[in-house]
Design an enzyme around this catalytic site. Structure first.
Site, PDB file in Angstrom:
ATOM      1  N   LYS A   9       0.857  -1.197   0.000  1.00 37.01           N
ATOM      2  CA  LYS A   9       0.000   0.000   0.000  1.00 37.01           C
ATOM      3  C   LYS A   9       0.887   1.238   0.000  1.00 37.01           C
ATOM      4  CE  LYS A   9      -4.018   2.033   2.366  1.00 37.01           C
ATOM      5  NZ  LYS A   9      -4.919   1.962   3.551  1.00 37.01           N
ATOM      6  N   SER A  51      -9.976   2.155   2.451  1.00 37.29           N
ATOM      7  CA  SER A  51      -9.026   2.840   1.609  1.00 37.29           C
ATOM      8  C   SER A  51      -8.010   1.936   0.917  1.00 37.29           C
ATOM      9  CB  SER A  51      -8.255   3.868   2.445  1.00 37.29           C
ATOM     10  OG  SER A  51      -7.451   3.213   3.414  1.00 37.29           O
ATOM     11  N   SER A  84     -10.534  -0.018   6.688  1.00 36.25           N
ATOM     12  CA  SER A  84      -9.879   0.105   5.384  1.00 36.25           C
ATOM     13  C   SER A  84      -9.170  -1.144   4.886  1.00 36.25           C
ATOM     14  CB  SER A  84      -8.859   1.256   5.419  1.00 36.25           C
ATOM     15  OG  SER A  84      -9.519   2.487   5.317  1.00 36.25           O
TER      16      SER A  84
END
Ligand SMILES: [Mg+2]
Ligand SMILES: [Zn+2]
Lengths: 95, 498, 484
Positions: free
Chosen positions: B82, B162, B186
């Site tokens: 990420k 997210s 997320s």
């Protein structure tokens, strides 16, 4: 609590985010909506409840006083948008 | 033999050990798949050269006999990272314009742990800006597309957020696993939307050092994988005490994979009545009942429980998280890194930089956070929220007196279409209604794919466990996974020749 | 004693409170392992944490905690076993995180009290409101570029103790005495080196005026004053400015001002003009700071004798006057030097020499006691030569001057220059006889009862012996011969 344009302008200044005049009212409406939704918390009686300090009941750990960092000027300023001679540079500040 | 990109981490690990597959082969197939998936927009930065170099190094270690046993729980396994994790020498943007060009001279503890375990970096995944979002529509780098589509419908769906890019890289078979972070859901919500397994471990389990902060008291890193076993393996490599993070837990790291005994007999599983929402799709309610049935059939005892303050978790979260974010994001000021937009004086430079650098959702949350901390409002909002937070944590503590784990749906809906909720922040925030309480209380939770909706979209179930008891969480998740037998993959419509 | 200031319309009382920022003596910073030494290359003593890089986290330095507790004990203050680090949020070029980690509602040290020593020999109690730990900011340099400010983060994250007084001071003198006393206590404790030139200690000065007996007036805060003298000038200027405004019917703005050492005036600080809203909240990257009674008591057992106790002991046990004792305890290094000189010698003689001739030579040489050209042992050696009659006190003063120039021992200088005192009564008598014979008129004066003439005779004989004659012997023999 509903916020007005002046409040939005004040907090935008505190947060140092430029907000155009035409954006103030829509933002005020948006933030007011969120704040009103948040205010359902007032239904909860918290008079006798201490605020949460940390999720786990632990005390702060302490580090030994040794120099084991620093001495990396090049890394520190490597990503700087402006600077010279190892300094960062910003528009002139008048104190 | 299956295509290497179809393998799970555990299977690949066995083949690599046997020598029937090399890290280079495995990595090359993933690089190719990643290059073929640009339509999905899951990656901000692809790092094929780094990946191949790491794969070759892994093969070399293995050839020398260094691998296996001692080293390398993830020896030769290609992963996506990420873009919230700082990676030394590799662009790190947190999905934001304000971090334009930021190349950290340091490596986050979690990713360093992964490389130490032998893993290979494929690149950095797209995400909601500063991890603020539940649909991956707030990224400066554009919307990420869910590989799943409704039956007979080509509409683009969101992957959740997210950590949408991470979930898509794994669901789309171009990463075997991906790091992610979860502040309010997320990891678990995008996992549910993409048919993957996403775990948010206990707060303090994974170091936050080198992870761009959103809300410090809530942020926690975790893995997204395609199976519970893979997830346990990957979390084992990511986690661990870090003296550089004052909130990192100094607690022994168990062998999570060993916790997958397949046996939940005698375990008490709580079902919280407050997680039944008005207007929740019946298929989600049905899936939840299905999960309860599977666990009961496997020998677990089902216990009705109450988490009375559940309803207040989201509003409390939307005070605490923005408050912390407003402060954490103050360092993006155009002075030391990232974007700078000039101004006549310092204040104007700050305002111009931050106006241009932050997207609408980040701006919204920074403003809310600034407001709730400002003079005269602190007690009414921030302090109130922290008190409610204690009550929510206490709800869980009381519940875990009676049960070993809790079963809930992961999200109140399946993946929705891009743009569906973009104009209604509160509707968007409600996505996290089932995930946020665990963040507020610092507890571990995992979402596993448990079935498909009527429209053919994956749906997830969430297992929550007491603090630092990821072993029970994985044990229950493993049993549920086996019962659900979710082996479905999205059609790879984005691939090939296009 | 009244400290009222006479204005055109009557007397005013000035009310002063101080926030002293004292740099904690430690090798590394409050929340990072970067060094704290003064005067390094820009941004060379900066960790990624101090530069506010994304994802960087603070970890507290145990020495900073110990030093704060130690300081709290030395200020006779309450130590809080549970305290909290908060973020103070504001934007500034040299504040890389966009917030300062400080302590707000729950500081590590609570209320205390110290006694400050005034010039007239009296002392006065000044209350301490609190002491908290916080990070220093970096440094902005405005004069290197026509349109840019340069930023150096070497100081960013250095541990500071902010010591807040009660608004208990009523004059510039009291404020000066307070700062000197706080500095002395911290230096005794070893928790701050008190070096104001290098910025290890600086004060924010809150000044307001009021009519005697009235409530507190609106205050102005003068930022970052870095010497006691400047502080006193700033207070004097600010007092007059406020009185002038009020007497003209105006009102005082609550504002932050800067002291300009060039002009001796204060002016509003442009960069702090706006009202601040610091949005304090507990730093979620840190947990509450907790320690036990045993930790506090362990530190208490290592505290040195502090100036007040030392002064009392000098008076009670060494028989020094209050004034002498006060001067000698005013700084840790002076007291240590004195005690070394006094060991095994007459304490009063040692006191006279240290604060008399030695201090005079030191100030002539423009040196601090810490870099004195001669050691305490060397000064003691000089005093020993007087005690055993090798040299006279007068000669000793000259010897001390040579010692300061050369750094050599007194005995070597005396031997080389042949300054050994003449204690041979025959030789002295011979000189006395010559002088008496040559000055019958003076002899007659003496015999007529004018005792003062004795001094003239002593002078003649000392001159004749180049000062080497033992003065006691000269006195005694003169009296005998003149009376004969
Ligand atoms: Mg202050
Ligand atoms: Zn301060």
């Amino acid at each position: 609590m509903s916020v007005d344009k002046a409040t939005v302008a004040r907090i935008a200044h505190l947060a140092r985010i430029g907000v155009g005049e035409e954006e103030l009212q829509p933002l005020a409406d948006e933030l007011s909506g969120i704040l009103q939704w948040i205010e359902q918390l007032n239904e909860v009686d918290t008079d006798a409840v201490p605020p949460m300090a940390s999720v786990h009941d632990q005390a702060l750990r302490w580090r030994e006083d040794v120099i084991n960092d620093g001495d990396k000027q090049a890394d520190i300023v490597a990503n700087a948008p402006d600077g010279a001679n190892g300094f960062f540079a910003v528009p002139k500040v008048i104190e | 033999m299956a295509e290497p990109t179809e393998l799970g981490i555990a299977e690949a690990r066995d083949q690599l050990a046997k020598g029937t597959l090399s890290a280079r082969e495995l990595t090359e197939s993933h690089i190719a798949a990643m290059a073929d998936a640009t339509t999905l927009n899951a990656m901000v930065t692809e790092t094929p050269e780094i990946a191949l170099a790491m794969a070759d190094a892994s093969d070399a270690r293995r050839a020398k006999g260094d691998a296996g046993g001692e080293t390398g729980a993830l020896e030769g396994i290609p992963l996506a990272i990420k873009d919230l994790f700082c990676t030394k020498g590799v662009l790190t943007t947190a999905g934001s314009h304000i971090l334009d060009g930021f190349t950290p001279p340091y490596e986050s503890t979690v990713t360093a742990n992964l490389w130490q375990a032998g893993a290979v970096m494929l690149g950095k995944t797209n995400m909601d800006e500063f991890a603020m979002g539940s649909s991956n529509e707030t990224s400066y780098h554009g919307v990420v597309q869910n590989p799943w589509r409704r039956k007979g419908d080509n509409q683009t769906l969101v992957p959740g957020g997210s950590s949408g890019g991470s979930a898509v890289a794994v669901a789309g078979r171009f990463a075997m696993g991906a790091t992610a972070t979860d502040t309010g859901g997320s990891i678990r919500q995008p996992a549910a939307f993409t048919g993957t397994v996403g775990c948010k471990p206990t707060y303090g389990r994974c170091s936050r050092w080198g992870v761009v902060a959103f809300a410090s008291s809530l942020d926690q890193a975790g893995p997204i994988t395609r199976s519970v076993r893979d997830n346990a393996i990957m979390l084992g490599a990511m986690a661990g005490y870090d003296p550089k993070d004052s909130t990192s837990a100094k607690i022994a790291l168990p062998d999570f994979e060993a916790a997958l005994t397949g046996d939940v007999r005698g375990l008490k599983i709580g079902v919280p009545k407050e997680y039944v929402l008005d207007g929740m799709p019946v298929e989600i309610e049905a899936l939840w009942q299905q999960g309860i049935g599977w666990l009961r059939d496997a020998g677990a005892a089902i216990v009705d429980i109450s988490l009375p303050h559940t309803k207040y978790a989201l509003p409390a979260y939307y005070i605490v998280a923005p408050a912390e974010a407003s402060s954490n994001l103050a360092r993006y000021d155009g002075v030391r890194f990232g974007l700078r937009v000039p101004g006549e004086d310092l204040t104007e430079m700050y305002k111009n930089t931050r106006a241009a650098g932050f997207g609408a959702e980040v701006r919204r949350r920074v403003l809310i956070g600034t407001y709730v901390l400002s003079a005269g409002y602190y007690d009414a909002y921030y302090l109130k929220a922290q008190k409610v937070r204690r009550l929510i944590a206490q709800d869980f503590r009381d519940a875990y007196e009676k049960v070993d784990a809790i079963l809930t749906p992961s999200a109140p809906s399946a993946a929705f279409a891009v743009g569906d909720k973009a104009d209604d922040p509160i509707a968007m925030y409600l996505n996290d209604v089932f995930t946020v309480p665990a963040n507020l209380a610092g507890l571990p939770g995992i979402s596993i794919p448990a079935g498909l909706s009527d429209e053919g979209l994956p749906l997830g179930l969430q297992i929550l466990a007491p603090a630092f008891d990821e072993e029970t969480m994985y044990r229950v998740a493993g049993v549920l996974e086996e019962a659900a037998a979710f082996a479905k993959a999205p059609e790879q419509w984005w691939r090939g020749g296009s | 004693m009244s400290d009222l200031v006479e204005g055109a319309t009557g007397p005013w009382e000035v009310v002063i409170g101080l926030e002293v920022h004292a740099q904690v003596t430690s090798k590394s910073k409050l929340f990072s392992g970067a060094a704290t030494a003064f005067g390094a290359e820009p941004n060379s003593q900066v960790s990624l944490v101090d530069a506010g890089m994304p994802g960087m986290l603070p970890v507290i330095n145990e020495i900073a905690v110990q030093q704060a507790v130690r300081s709290g004990l030395g200020l006779n203050a309450k130590i809080n076993k549970y305290s909290v680090f908060d973020r103070k949020n504001y934007f500034y070029a040299d504040l890389p995180q966009g917030y300062q980690i400080s302590q707000y509602l729950q500081p590590i040290v609570g209320e205390g009290m110290i006694s400050v020593d005034l010039a007239d020999g009296s002392s006065r109690d000044i209350g301490i409101e609190r002491l908290h730990l916080e990070q220093d900011a970096g440094k902005s340099i405005h004069d290197r570029h026509p349109s840019k400010t340069y930023v150096d983060l070497n100081r960013s994250g250095v541990a500071l103790m902010e010591i807040v007084s009660k608004p208990d001071m009523r004059s510039a003198e009291e404020a000066g005495a307070y700062v000197r006393k706080v500095r002395a206590i911290l230096r005794y404790l070893g928790t701050c080196d008190g070096n104001m030139e290098e910025g290890s200690m600086r004060a924010d000065v809150n000044v307001s005026v009021r009519r005697p007996g009235e409530g507190l007036g609106t205050r102005a805060e003068i930022k970052n004053v870095n010497s006691v003298r400047f502080m006193q000038l700033a207070i004097a200027y600010e007092t007059n400015r406020q009185i002038d405004i009020l007497e003209d019917g105006g009102s005082i703005d609550q504002e932050t001002r800067l002291f300009d050492a060039q002009t001796g005036t204060t002016r509003p600080m442009r960069s702090k003009e706006e009202a601040h809203d610091y949005r304090y909240f507990p730093d979620p990257d840190l947990l509450p700071l907790e320690f036990s009674d045993a930790f506090i008591e362990g530190i208490r057992t290592t505290l040195p004798e502090l100036p007040d106790a030392k002064k009392q002991r000098y008076m009670d046990e060494l028989g020094l006057s209050a004034h002498d004792a006060q001067v000698l305890v005013s700084d840790r290094d002076i007291a240590a030097f004195y005690e070394q000189v006094a060991t095994g010698r007459d304490a009063k003689v040692a006191a006279n020499w240290v604060q008399g001739e030695f201090f005079a030579q030191l100030s002539k040489a423009e040196r601090d006691i810490a870099d004195s050209p001669i050691s305490a042992g060397q000064l003691g050696g000089l005093i020993d030569l007087i005690a055993d009659n090798t040299i006279s006190g007068k000669i000793a003063k000259d010897v001390l001057e040579f010692m300061f120039e050369s750094g050599r021992d007194a005995a070597d200088i005396v031997a080389e220059k042949g300054l050994t005192q003449v204690s041979d009564s025959g030789a002295i008598e011979g000189e006395i006889d010559k002088v008496i014979a040559a000055n019958p008129d003076k002899v007659a004066e003496f015999q007529s009862g004018k005792d003062k003439v004795l001094g003239w005779f002593v002078g003649q004989i000392m001159q004749a012996t180049k000062g080497k004659a033992n003065p006691q012997m000269v006195n005694q023999l003169l009296r005998e011969k003149l009376k004969a």
